[in-house]
Design an enzyme around this catalytic site. Structure first.
Site, PDB file in Angstrom:
ATOM      1  N   PHE A   4       0.859  -1.183   0.000  1.00 35.23           N
ATOM      2  CA  PHE A   4       0.000   0.000   0.000  1.00 35.23           C
ATOM      3  C   PHE A   4       0.893   1.230   0.000  1.00 35.23           C
ATOM      4  O   PHE A   4       1.741   1.402   0.871  1.00 35.23           O
ATOM      5  CB  PHE A   4      -0.922   0.037   1.213  1.00 35.23           C
ATOM      6  CG  PHE A   4      -1.820   1.246   1.209  1.00 35.23           C
ATOM      7  CD1 PHE A   4      -2.874   1.332   0.308  1.00 35.23           C
ATOM      8  CD2 PHE A   4      -1.596   2.299   2.074  1.00 35.23           C
ATOM      9  CE1 PHE A   4      -3.696   2.457   0.289  1.00 35.23           C
ATOM     10  CE2 PHE A   4      -2.407   3.429   2.060  1.00 35.23           C
ATOM     11  CZ  PHE A   4      -3.459   3.513   1.162  1.00 35.23           C
TER      12      PHE A   4
ATOM     13  N   ASP B 117       9.613   3.122   0.471  1.00 38.00           N
ATOM     14  CA  ASP B 117       8.484   3.875   1.027  1.00 38.00           C
ATOM     15  C   ASP B 117       8.500   3.714   2.551  1.00 38.00           C
ATOM     16  O   ASP B 117       8.068   2.704   3.090  1.00 38.00           O
ATOM     17  CB  ASP B 117       7.176   3.342   0.437  1.00 38.00           C
ATOM     18  CG  ASP B 117       5.949   4.086   0.956  1.00 38.00           C
ATOM     19  OD1 ASP B 117       6.080   4.880   1.904  1.00 38.00           O
ATOM     20  OD2 ASP B 117       4.854   3.845   0.424  1.00 38.00           O
TER      21      ASP B 117
ATOM     22  N   LYS C  74       3.596  10.829   7.739  1.00 38.78           N
ATOM     23  CA  LYS C  74       3.051  10.405   9.020  1.00 38.78           C
ATOM     24  C   LYS C  74       3.853  10.919  10.203  1.00 38.78           C
ATOM     25  O   LYS C  74       3.786  12.093  10.536  1.00 38.78           O
ATOM     26  CB  LYS C  74       2.866   8.893   9.046  1.00 38.78           C
ATOM     27  CG  LYS C  74       1.852   8.404   8.019  1.00 38.78           C
ATOM     28  CD  LYS C  74       1.416   7.009   8.247  1.00 38.78           C
ATOM     29  CE  LYS C  74       0.540   6.477   7.114  1.00 38.78           C
ATOM     30  NZ  LYS C  74      -0.699   7.206   6.889  1.00 38.78           N
TER      31      LYS C  74
ATOM     32  N   THR D 116       1.799  23.974  -6.073  1.00 39.17           N
ATOM     33  CA  THR D 116       1.651  25.298  -5.455  1.00 39.17           C
ATOM     34  C   THR D 116       2.382  25.391  -4.128  1.00 39.17           C
ATOM     35  O   THR D 116       3.173  26.313  -3.893  1.00 39.17           O
ATOM     36  CB  THR D 116       0.163  25.624  -5.255  1.00 39.17           C
ATOM     37  OG1 THR D 116      -0.491  25.631  -6.521  1.00 39.17           O
ATOM     38  CG2 THR D 116       0.003  26.991  -4.596  1.00 39.17           C
TER      39      THR D 116
END
Length: 422
Positions: free
Chosen positions: A131, A240, A271, A295
């Site tokens: 995930f 990751d 996190k 942005t």
């Protein structure tokens, strides 16, 4: 009124998960007049960073950068960090194939129409059970639960098996070695197959521990071999660390446990780090503006707070605490498993990133609800797994409180089952 012990804080709404709720250092940073302008005025970091922003990044993100990676870019969340890791990989891979970082006029024109050669059919290899986020490219590399993916289109990218280890590890050495070899052979076959069809694999993406997919672990040798495959086929090795970074493994980055001969090419985080972002190697430095851009490009208020996070982690030796508490937690889970083999199996962990398997999904759900009713917030993952994600200040006496409730819950479940058969 129940007092909760939250041992699953990685996706809680709490801001400062590493050290629990309302930590004085965080309150102090928020109330510091010197930080007021950061909280009151949000800059577009890609164009107008504040004068002190480089220093804050140095004091926070770069002071804990994975060895060998001295470049970092902040983002808003874990998913967009993964997405931009892909983009960095694709830019590098395309420049390598083209022989230049500068696109041709034909490439620029065809890219507007989503066509080749401007939009090359590059891919990222991921693993079953992984995930990596809910944005589209990250979701294409996520294979844990249907609720994440159903009804959304997906691209044809390679997906390999992730090892399913047997526990205890010291009793299944040969079986686990064969399982990891099988998965590595599958990775190699997929890379060769996609490359042969012109769908070049620009990188391999992996979690140190597959969290949503069931807290699945692999050996250091497995990840070393993955990196070796990346080098062999000239791909990027993308780690990751969104769920595993910032200390819960007992090291600041879980991949530090692998003893890699060289750094990963990219490391994604979020996190517990409060801000999203990606560390990357010098070879991936982008030439030209607005290629890796949006942005906001992160939130400087989170970097202000992360300065305090890093300071307290170092001053209070919280990495060692995670290691010691994690070892103790795993020991107690193994004792629980031995006491109730009809309920539990496959206790495993790295630091406080611990998990234990229940006999089925219904048992997992029942235990989770009963623990919550008694003030212990556990997490679920996979189909039948209970996982722990406590703060860095979680200590042995907290483990004892949790395990006392665990035993009470299982005893009550056994009594209820016996009564149902009378």
């Amino acid at each position: 009124m129940l007092m909760y012990i939250n041992v699953f804080l990685c996706i809680s709404p709490v801001l400062f998960l590493q050290k629990g709720y309302n930590h004085p250092a965080i309150i102090e940073a928020i109330q510091d007049p010197a930080n007021l302008a950061v909280f009151a005025n949000r800059p577009a970091l890609g164009c107008f960073p504040s004068d002190d922003y480089p220093e804050r990044v140095q004091n926070s993100l770069l002071s804990v950068a994975p060895n060998g990676l001295n470049r970092v870019q902040t983002w808003m969340c874990g998913a967009c960090s993964v997405e931009n890791a892909f983009k960095l990989s694709f830019l590098w891979y395309r420049a390598k194939q083209r022989g230049s970082p500068y696109p041709t006029e034909e490439e620029c024109e065809s890219s507007i129409l989503n066509q080749e050669p401007g939009c090359p059919p590059y891919t990222i290899l991921s693993f079953k059970g992984a995930f990596h986020g809910r944005t589209m490219a990250a979701l294409a590399c996520s294979h844990a639960k249907s609720v994440h993916k159903v009804d959304f289109p997906a691209v044809d990218w390679p997906m390999a098996s992730f090892p399913k280890l047997k526990y205890p590890l010291d009793q299944h050495i040969e079986e686990n070695r064969a399982e990891e070899a099988r998965c590595l052979n599958e990775v190699r076959h997929l890379v060769e197959d996609y490359n042969s069809r012109g769908r070049y694999v620009a990188g391999i993406l992996t979690e140190p521990i597959q969290a949503e997919g069931g807290d699945n672990h692999a050996s250091s040798e497995f990840f070393q071999a993955l990196q070796k495959i990346c080098h062999e086929y000239d791909m990027n090795f993308i780690v990751d660390e969104v769920q595993t970074g910032c200390g819960p493994s007992g090291k600041f980055w879980a991949h530090e446990h692998w003893n890699l001969p060289s750094p990963p090419d990219l490391v994604c985080f979020s996190k517990k780090m409060l801000t999203g972002g990606v560390y990357y190697s010098d070879k991936l430095a982008v030439i030209g503006g607005f290629r890796i851009f949006n942005t906001w490009m992160g939130d400087p208020t989170k970097v202000v707070l992360l300065e305090k996070v890093v300071e307290v982690i170092k001053n209070q030796n919280l990495l060692e605490n995670s290691k010691e508490t994690g070892d103790y937690l795993l020991e107690k889970l193994e004792e629980l498993q031995a006491t109730y083999p009809d309920f539990f199996s496959r206790a495993r962990g790295l630091g406080t990133l611990c998990a234990i398997e229940t006999k089925d999904n219904a048992t997992m759900q029942a235990i989770t609800q009963s623990m919550r009713d008694r003030g212990i917030q556990l997490g679920n993952c996979g189909n039948q797994c209970l996982r722990f994600r406590p703060t860095l200040v979680f200590q042995k006496h907290h483990v004892d409180i949790v395990m006392k409730v665990f035993y009470d819950v299982i005893e009550d479940m056994r009594k209820d089952k016996s009564a149902a058969h009378v």
